[in-house]
Design an enzyme around this catalytic site. Structure first.
Site, PDB file in Angstrom:
ATOM      1  N   CYS A 231      -1.904 -13.847 -16.197  1.00  0.00           N
ATOM      2  CA  CYS A 231      -2.049 -13.684 -14.730  1.00  0.00           C
ATOM      3  C   CYS A 231      -3.471 -13.188 -14.486  1.00  0.00           C
ATOM      4  CB  CYS A 231      -1.045 -12.686 -14.177  1.00  0.00           C
ATOM      5  SG  CYS A 231       0.671 -12.964 -14.663  1.00  0.00           S
ATOM      6  N   ALA A 232      -4.453 -14.013 -14.825  1.00  0.00           N
ATOM      7  CA  ALA A 232      -5.842 -13.540 -14.939  1.00  0.00           C
ATOM      8  C   ALA A 232      -6.502 -13.211 -13.609  1.00  0.00           C
ATOM      9  CB  ALA A 232      -6.682 -14.572 -15.691  1.00  0.00           C
ATOM     10  N   GLY A 235     -10.263 -12.287 -13.051  1.00  0.00           N
ATOM     11  CA  GLY A 235     -10.644 -12.100 -14.440  1.00  0.00           C
ATOM     12  C   GLY A 235     -11.255 -10.808 -14.902  1.00  0.00           C
ATOM     13  N   GLY A 236     -11.078  -9.713 -14.153  1.00  0.00           N
ATOM     14  CA  GLY A 236     -11.646  -8.441 -14.598  1.00  0.00           C
ATOM     15  C   GLY A 236     -11.213  -8.049 -16.000  1.00  0.00           C
ATOM     16  N   LYS A 237      -9.930  -8.223 -16.289  1.00  0.00           N
ATOM     17  CA  LYS A 237      -9.414  -7.842 -17.609  1.00  0.00           C
ATOM     18  C   LYS A 237      -9.776  -8.883 -18.664  1.00  0.00           C
ATOM     19  CE  LYS A 237      -5.783  -5.065 -15.546  1.00  0.00           C
ATOM     20  NZ  LYS A 237      -6.038  -5.464 -14.134  1.00  0.00           N
ATOM     21  N   ASP A 255      -3.978 -18.796 -14.320  1.00  0.00           N
ATOM     22  CA  ASP A 255      -3.580 -18.313 -13.006  1.00  0.00           C
ATOM     23  C   ASP A 255      -3.046 -19.479 -12.186  1.00  0.00           C
ATOM     24  OD1 ASP A 255      -3.926 -15.506 -11.591  1.00  0.00           O
ATOM     25  OD2 ASP A 255      -4.167 -17.025 -10.041  1.00  0.00           O
ATOM     26  N   ASP A 282      -0.180 -25.139 -12.940  1.00  0.00           N
ATOM     27  CA  ASP A 282       0.267 -25.985 -11.832  1.00  0.00           C
ATOM     28  C   ASP A 282       1.659 -26.571 -12.096  1.00  0.00           C
ATOM     29  OD1 ASP A 282      -0.599 -27.601 -13.860  1.00  0.00           O
ATOM     30  OD2 ASP A 282      -1.978 -28.790 -12.646  1.00  0.00           O
ATOM     31  N   ASP A 300      -0.405  -9.247 -16.670  1.00  0.00           N
ATOM     32  CA  ASP A 300      -0.844  -8.275 -15.656  1.00  0.00           C
ATOM     33  C   ASP A 300      -0.132  -8.694 -14.371  1.00  0.00           C
ATOM     34  OD1 ASP A 300      -2.217  -6.360 -14.228  1.00  0.00           O
ATOM     35  OD2 ASP A 300      -4.038  -7.570 -14.008  1.00  0.00           O
ATOM     36  N   CYS A 353      -0.175  -2.447 -11.410  1.00  0.00           N
ATOM     37  CA  CYS A 353      -0.862  -1.348 -10.715  1.00  0.00           C
ATOM     38  C   CYS A 353       0.116  -0.730  -9.718  1.00  0.00           C
ATOM     39  CB  CYS A 353      -2.149  -1.818 -10.049  1.00  0.00           C
ATOM     40  SG  CYS A 353      -1.958  -3.219  -8.938  1.00  0.00           S
TER      41      CYS A 353
END
Length: 402
Positions: A231-232, A235-237, A255, A282, A300, A353
């Site tokens: 679940c990018a 893309g921070g992680k 994603d 998709d 995530d 989060c």
């Protein structure tokens, strides 16, 4: 502080879009701040911080101002008056501020804060849910989540060191401090526009909260592995994972939104990262192709976002019980489906989060009891609370596959 008409009007215009047209606060402000090129950093800071403040305390201020949604323009000025009065700012002699009961504001404030849902400016249903799930912790946690978020950046270890980054930011008048236990993090001592600095343009850092940085640390990727970030998003992680892998091996960033993956590619180029491959989910085929292929998989998961209310205060007005239930259903589906991508002997990290056990511990426990989770065992879980760390609320679970 003297109030300037154009800045106050820009704030009122922003609030109108956020409250009455349900627009996202950060997007509204991005557009508002481009309105006048003559505005300096202090002017833009006033508009952004005042808008966020009134969004954060909307329910409390509306109670004091005796106004209800949808908010007419005079009502928005009444909300602004409450903000200004409680912050000790003199109300100017403008037509918009006529008939504002400044004397009654303090008395109504003292009365309102006796009730927690008003004091912490949250809907009644959310207050009841928080107390039901967290008990006595809820009091401290919701109070902590109403504080303004600190700005934390993550050093890109591929390009620089924490010390070198700290020095280069100091050269452009940005002071930072290291954070014990977070090896790549720096906290800004004062808010500033760091995106215009050379270190940012050169890909030396990303803005990423300290709690969020814990996810890749617990995942513990190693050079040469194949890591799937299922679940990018933007893309921070993924970027953090790739830098820890020293650009060796492969990060498959997935994603359901192509726009987010396009943004990830752009960020990866600036970071000097070339071991990330983006894949759009998709159809179910995207997952099937990777079944049993990941050394480590990160989920995530989409969540209520209650752990990040500090930086997204408008989200508490968009949530409702039905939406939270839908989110929990999605989390369950993702755990069952995406966990299949972990190879034998591999690891899975489930992160949110959120601070609600029903999105976190309960989801993991239920997964381990289902057929889909029978090959997994819980290695560790980390519950991060804002009132204990000062950072975002987060949950991270590490699972081992047989």
């Amino acid at each position: 502080m003297k109030l300037h008409r154009n800045l106050v009007f820009a704030t009122i215009d922003s609030l109108d879009l956020i409250f009455n047209e349900n627009k996202q606060a950060d997007k509204v402000l991005r557009n508002t701040l481009k309105r006048d090129k003559r505005w300096g950093a202090r002017d833009r800071g006033f508009i952004a911080e005042t808008t966020y403040d009134i969004v954060r305390w909307k329910r409390l201020y509306a109670e004091i101002a005796e106004v209800k949604a949808p908010y007419s323009r005079p009502n928005l000025f009444r909300l602004f008056t409450v903000w200004a009065t409680l912050n000790g700012i003199k109300i100017p002699d403008w037509p918009q501020f006529e008939d504002t009961p400044t004397r009654r504001i303090k008395g109504r404030f003292d009365e309102a804060i006796k009730t927690r849902a008003l004091r912490e400016s949250i809907p009644d249903w959310l207050d009841a849910l928080g107390e039901k799930e967290l008990g006595k912790l809820w009091d401290k946690e919701i109070a902590a989540l109403n504080n303004q978020a600190a700005v934390i950046i993550r050093t890109n270890a591929l390009k620089t060191t924490v010390k070198e980054l700290q020095n280069s930011l100091f050269d452009v008048d940005v002071e930072t401090a290291t954070i014990k236990g977070y090896p790549h993090a720096l906290q800004l001592k004062e808010r500033s526009n760091i995106f215009s600095t050379e270190p940012f343009k050169n890909g030396w850092f990303e803005v990423q909260d300290a709690s969020s940085q814990r996810v890749a640390q617990i995942l513990n990727p190693e050079p040469g592995m194949r890591i799937i970030d299922a679940c990018a998003g933007a893309g921070g992680k993924s970027l953090h994972i790739a830098s820890l892998m020293e650009n060796k091996g492969q990060v498959v960033s997935m994603d359901i939104y192509q726009s987010k993956l396009t943004e990830l590619k752009r960020r990866a180029r600036r970071n000097g990262i070339h071991n990330i491959e983006t894949r759009l989910i998709d159809s179910s085929k995207a997952i099937k192709k990777l079944v049993g292929k990941g050394d480590k998989v990160l989920i995530d998961a989409p969540c209520s976002g209650l752990g990040v209310l500090k930086r997204n205060p408008d989200s508490k007005w968009k949530l409702n019980p039905e939406r939270i239930q839908n989110i929990k259903d999605t989390q369950r589906e993702l755990l069952d489906s995406y966990s299949r991508m972990v190879k034998e002997g591999g690891q899975l990290v489930y992160a949110t989060c959120s601070i609600l056990p029903s999105e976190n511990t309960d989801q993991v426990k239920a997964f381990l009891k289902r057929d889909e989770g029978k090959d997994f065992t819980l290695v560790l879980e980390e519950k991060i609370y804002a009132h204990k760390t000062g950072f975002d609320g987060f949950y991270i679970a590490l699972l081992q596959k047989k």
